[in-house]
Design a protein around this motif. Structure first.
Motif, PDB file in Angstrom:
ATOM      1  N   PHE A 280       0.840  -1.198   0.000  1.00  0.00           N
ATOM      2  CA  PHE A 280       0.000   0.000   0.000  1.00  0.00           C
ATOM      3  C   PHE A 280       0.881   1.257   0.000  1.00  0.00           C
ATOM      4  O   PHE A 280       0.685   2.181  -0.801  1.00  0.00           O
ATOM      5  N   LYS A 281       1.855   1.287   0.864  1.00  0.00           N
ATOM      6  CA  LYS A 281       2.720   2.464   0.979  1.00  0.00           C
ATOM      7  C   LYS A 281       3.609   2.668  -0.248  1.00  0.00           C
ATOM      8  O   LYS A 281       3.985   3.800  -0.561  1.00  0.00           O
ATOM      9  N   THR A 282       3.935   1.582  -0.929  1.00  0.00           N
ATOM     10  CA  THR A 282       4.882   1.658  -2.035  1.00  0.00           C
ATOM     11  C   THR A 282       4.217   2.006  -3.364  1.00  0.00           C
ATOM     12  O   THR A 282       4.837   2.615  -4.231  1.00  0.00           O
ATOM     13  N   SER A 283       2.958   1.623  -3.527  1.00  0.00           N
ATOM     14  CA  SER A 283       2.297   1.759  -4.826  1.00  0.00           C
ATOM     15  C   SER A 283       1.620   3.115  -5.026  1.00  0.00           C
ATOM     16  O   SER A 283       0.675   3.451  -4.299  1.00  0.00           O
ATOM     17  N   PRO A 284       2.032   3.893  -6.023  1.00  0.00           N
ATOM     18  CA  PRO A 284       1.326   5.138  -6.338  1.00  0.00           C
ATOM     19  C   PRO A 284      -0.112   4.894  -6.799  1.00  0.00           C
ATOM     20  O   PRO A 284      -1.000   5.689  -6.495  1.00  0.00           O
ATOM     21  N   LEU A 285      -0.342   3.794  -7.523  1.00  0.00           N
ATOM     22  CA  LEU A 285      -1.710   3.511  -7.966  1.00  0.00           C
ATOM     23  C   LEU A 285      -2.641   3.283  -6.781  1.00  0.00           C
ATOM     24  O   LEU A 285      -3.782   3.766  -6.771  1.00  0.00           O
ATOM     25  N   LEU A 286      -2.164   2.554  -5.773  1.00  0.00           N
ATOM     26  CA  LEU A 286      -2.987   2.335  -4.580  1.00  0.00           C
ATOM     27  C   LEU A 286      -3.161   3.632  -3.798  1.00  0.00           C
ATOM     28  O   LEU A 286      -4.230   3.889  -3.243  1.00  0.00           O
ATOM     29  N   GLY A 287      -2.108   4.448  -3.749  1.00  0.00           N
ATOM     30  CA  GLY A 287      -2.234   5.746  -3.101  1.00  0.00           C
ATOM     31  C   GLY A 287      -3.264   6.611  -3.794  1.00  0.00           C
ATOM     32  O   GLY A 287      -4.077   7.284  -3.150  1.00  0.00           O
ATOM     33  N   TYR A 288      -3.262   6.588  -5.126  1.00  0.00           N
ATOM     34  CA  TYR A 288      -4.246   7.345  -5.903  1.00  0.00           C
ATOM     35  C   TYR A 288      -5.656   6.834  -5.641  1.00  0.00           C
ATOM     36  O   TYR A 288      -6.588   7.619  -5.427  1.00  0.00           O
ATOM     37  N   LEU A 289      -5.819   5.515  -5.644  1.00  0.00           N
ATOM     38  CA  LEU A 289      -7.148   4.952  -5.379  1.00  0.00           C
ATOM     39  C   LEU A 289      -7.627   5.291  -3.974  1.00  0.00           C
ATOM     40  O   LEU A 289      -8.828   5.490  -3.748  1.00  0.00           O
ATOM     41  N   ASN A 290      -6.718   5.347  -3.027  1.00  0.00           N
ATOM     42  CA  ASN A 290      -7.096   5.730  -1.666  1.00  0.00           C
ATOM     43  C   ASN A 290      -7.669   7.144  -1.654  1.00  0.00           C
ATOM     44  O   ASN A 290      -8.657   7.428  -0.966  1.00  0.00           O
ATOM     45  N   ILE A 291      -7.057   8.032  -2.422  1.00  0.00           N
ATOM     46  CA  ILE A 291      -7.571   9.397  -2.541  1.00  0.00           C
ATOM     47  C   ILE A 291      -8.938   9.387  -3.217  1.00  0.00           C
ATOM     48  O   ILE A 291      -9.876  10.057  -2.770  1.00  0.00           O
TER      49      ILE A 291
END
Length: 384
Positions: free
Chosen positions: A31-42
């Protein structure tokens, strides 16, 4: 890929739950490493009731359909027999059709696939140098940036391992859409129940409508309810029109909704006939947003319906002060401010609703809310 801190909101727990099913003890690291997951979290912040965020699905689905194609063509499990870099790409027509098959996707435009997803992703990750969608404009072929699907994590035994997050992203978006569907269908069910009760228990209906005009309500619901209220209010007003004195007739004011709340409507949400007034619903007090909408219609006067408890004077003063800071020149600022025909805040809408109630138009408002909600959320009477 650089690590990012997890910005927790209520749906974040669901994302973590899904990642744990896929990646067990390495879920948080991925979760912390992936920009795609960070974007989806937003982008999933609006899943929970009370969020001010607009529950739109264009960028979610652009990502969804292209990853779905990646999995279906065998690149996740290496069944394709060749490298993704040699893939001819997904056809735009196939991706676009698939978007519209998904819940809430029937009226989606081409913008998320063509630019909007990439532009927004870059806004959150400006130094990454990668975008989710790669496309060949001439051939109308599309690819996911598969580097973004490969997340390298150092395992507890000290070795590095690359995890592919493609199926996890599909599951996260499915869960987000399901949560929105439950919330919207619950809203619609409540509308229908209250509409049936409004003749016997008008207080319940009145309280319900007022609650939907609060700044914390979902932006799409606010737009629907504000439209229903304003349509009923203006529908009680008339003007006299005619080409000649002998042919003048009395006509009621009619408010039309230009489309769905996330439609590409050029910045105009409602149009009034026969006066030709334009209305734009907004949830921000941001001069850039207001003046962009004004420029879209060549500074034709616009009435702004603002999801805010601030007074009309405070909203106008904020816009004016922001404009002065941005443009410096009073003549330019005054030119824009003169195009702000009227500001309608939440209190104005409540006052308008009170007028409507005095004219015994409560049922009209409830019926309009139900009608527009069915259009907005792709709901039909024959759905199960």
């Amino acid at each position: 890929m650089p690590n990012h801190e997890i910005n927790h909101h209520p749906f974040t727990a669901k994302i973590l739950e899904i990642l744990e099913k896929h990646f067990s003890e390495y879920a948080v690291d991925i979760f912390k490493t992936s920009p795609l997951l960070g974007y989806l979290n937003i982008k999933t912040k609006s899943a929970n009731s009370g969020s001010k965020a607009r529950g739109a699905f264009g960028n979610h689905y652009a990502l969804y359909v292209i990853i779905e194609d990646y999995i279906a063509k065998g690149f996740f499990d290496d069944k394709a027999g060749y490298s993704y870099s040699k893939y001819e790409g997904a056809k735009f027509s196939d991706l676009f059709r698939r978007q519209r098959e998904l819940p809430f996707g029937a009226k989606l435009q081409n913008h998320p696939l063509n630019s909007r997803l990439n532009d927004e992703f870059k806004k959150f990750y400006p130094t990454l140098g990668k975008q989710p969608i790669i496309r060949d404009v001439e051939k109308q072929r599309y690819w996911i940036q598969d580097d973004l699907l490969q997340v390298q994590i150092r395992q507890k035994n000290g070795t590095d391992f690359i995890y592919n997050i493609a199926p996890a992203i599909i599951d996260i978006i499915d869960a987000y859409v399901a949560s929105k569907k439950v919330a919207f269908e619950g809203f619609l069910d409540t509308c229908q129940q209250i509409s049936e009760l409004s003749g016997n228990n008008p207080e319940q209906a009145i309280n319900f409508v007022i609650q939907q005009l609060r700044p914390t309500v979902d932006a799409r619901i606010f737009e629907i309810v504000s439209y229903a209220v304003l349509k009923a209010k203006y529908g009680q007003q008339t003007i006299w029109l005619g080409d000649e004195k002998e042919t003048v007739i009395e006509e009621a004011l009619i408010l039309y909704k230009t489309g769905r709340t996330n439609a590409n409507d050029g910045g105009i949400d409602f149009v009034m006939k026969p006066l030709g007034r334009f209305f734009q619903v907004t949830e921000t007090i941001d001069v850039n947003k207001y003046f962009l909408d004004i420029d879209k219609v060549q500074r034709f006067p616009i009435t702004f319906v603002v999801k805010s408890d601030e007074t009309i004077e405070q909203i106008r003063a904020t816009i004016h002060n922001q404009a002065l800071t941005k443009y410096k020149i009073e003549a330019v600022v005054n030119s824009y401010m003169s195009a702000v025909e009227e500001i309608i805040n939440t209190q104005s809408l409540i006052n308008a609703f009170t007028e409507v109630l005095e004219s015994a138009k409560l049922q009209d408002v409830m019926n309009e809310i139900i009608t527009q909600s069915k259009v907005e959320f792709n709901h039909s009477n024959d759905e199960s």
